[in-house]
Design a protein around this motif. Structure first.
Motif, short mmCIF file in Angstrom:
data_model
loop_
_atom_site.label_atom_id
_atom_site.label_comp_id
_atom_site.label_asym_id
_atom_site.label_seq_id
_atom_site.Cartn_x
_atom_site.Cartn_y
_atom_site.Cartn_z
N ARG A 145 -2.43 -5.16 -0.82
CA ARG A 145 -2.51 -4.02 -1.75
C ARG A 145 -1.33 -3.08 -1.56
N SER A 146 -1.05 -2.75 -0.31
CA SER A 146 0.05 -1.83 -0.04
C SER A 146 1.40 -2.46 -0.40
N SER A 147 1.51 -3.77 -0.21
CA SER A 147 2.76 -4.47 -0.56
C SER A 147 2.97 -4.49 -2.07
N LEU A 148 1.89 -4.75 -2.81
CA LEU A 148 1.98 -4.75 -4.27
C LEU A 148 2.33 -3.35 -4.78
N ASN A 149 1.70 -2.34 -4.19
CA ASN A 149 1.92 -0.97 -4.64
C ASN A 149 3.30 -0.44 -4.25
N SER A 150 3.93 -1.07 -3.26
CA SER A 150 5.24 -0.61 -2.82
C SER A 150 6.36 -1.07 -3.75
N VAL A 151 6.07 -2.06 -4.60
CA VAL A 151 7.07 -2.52 -5.56
C VAL A 151 7.22 -1.45 -6.64
N VAL A 176 7.76 -11.54 -10.97
CA VAL A 176 8.50 -10.34 -10.59
C VAL A 176 7.89 -9.62 -9.38
N ILE A 177 6.61 -9.30 -9.48
CA ILE A 177 5.97 -8.47 -8.45
C ILE A 177 5.68 -9.25 -7.18
N LEU A 178 5.02 -10.41 -7.31
CA LEU A 178 4.61 -11.17 -6.12
C LEU A 178 5.77 -11.56 -5.21
N PRO A 179 6.89 -12.07 -5.74
CA PRO A 179 8.00 -12.42 -4.83
C PRO A 179 8.48 -11.24 -3.99
N GLN A 180 8.55 -10.06 -4.61
CA GLN A 180 8.99 -8.87 -3.86
C GLN A 180 7.92 -8.41 -2.87
N ALA A 181 6.66 -8.45 -3.31
CA ALA A 181 5.57 -8.04 -2.43
C ALA A 181 5.42 -8.99 -1.25
N THR A 182 5.66 -10.28 -1.49
CA THR A 182 5.55 -11.28 -0.42
C THR A 182 6.53 -10.99 0.70
#
Length: 226
Positions: free
Chosen positions: A115-121, A143-149
């Protein structure tokens, strides 16, 4: 000055003789840890989306589940699954109870990391993707998942390390993993100190391999941005 009898601290011959027997439990340790990580990661992702939902009927159950799991000791939860549920007619094998327990328990921690990783994008990523005509699903996956990962890898790796070490708790519900076998050898030879030191080094070795894998993953995702 009292001399230290190192033979009473670590019996090298006993360690060498016991190593093959103790290592027979490494399969259960790996199974519990990695199955718990994989299943927990899947559940954690769903929980993370639930926590971010605009619908209270979805958001609050997710928050309640996460709060309960994070506030309950792992050992208590294992005992509840293995010794408690049979009282109402639900019975699992020791290994199944361990996998379920570690999966559900770890999912709460991974949910918060995801959650925090997704929200940090940056929110601008969503806006830019929408402007390009991408759907919400396409934006999330491409877009979001690769950066959050990339952001989530270090803390998720720490969860895996914690699972590997915590898998020793499965010995309390009779799973014959590393620690359980070490206890058997220690009781038989009346030398718990030697086998506990030995099994500690085994856990450390597994953790070092995970750390190497983590470093490679971080480099891979870092290079993918260039």
């Amino acid at each position: 000055m009292v001399a230290i009898d190192w033979g009473n601290i670590f019996d090298l011959q006993l360690a060498i003789e016991s190593l093959p027997y103790i290592l027979q439990g490494i399969g259960y340790t790996i199974l519990i840890s990695f199955a718990g990580m994989a299943i927990g990661l899947f559940i954690g992702f769903i929980l993370a989306l639930g926590r971010n939902s605009n619908w209270r009927i979805i958001r609050w159950p997710a928050r309640l589940f996460i709060s309960y799991m994070r506030g309950t000791p792992m050992l208590v939860f294992l005992f509840l699954l293995y010794f408690g549920l049979p009282n109402i007619g639900i019975q699992f094998s020791a290994i199944t109870a361990a996998i379920i327990g570690f999966s559900l328990h770890s999912s709460a921690y991974m949910a918060e990391i995801i959650r925090s990783s997704l929200n940090s994008v940056d929110k601008g990523q969503w806006e830019a993707a929408t402007a390009l005509g991408m759907t919400a699903k396409q934006t999330m996956l491409s877009v979001i998942l690769p950066q959050a990962t990339r952001i989530a890898i270090p803390p998720l790796s720490n969860v895996l390390l914690d699972l590997i070490k915590a898998s020793s708790l499965a010995a309390m519900i009779t799973v014959p993993e590393l620690f359980q076998r070490a206890k058997i050898v220690g009781g038989r030879e009346f030398d718990y100190l030697t086998v506990y030191i030995l099994v500690g080094f085994i856990y450390w070795g597994i953790s070092v391999l995970v750390e190497v894998w983590q470093s490679r993953l971080e480099k891979r995702f870092s290079n993918s941005r260039k």
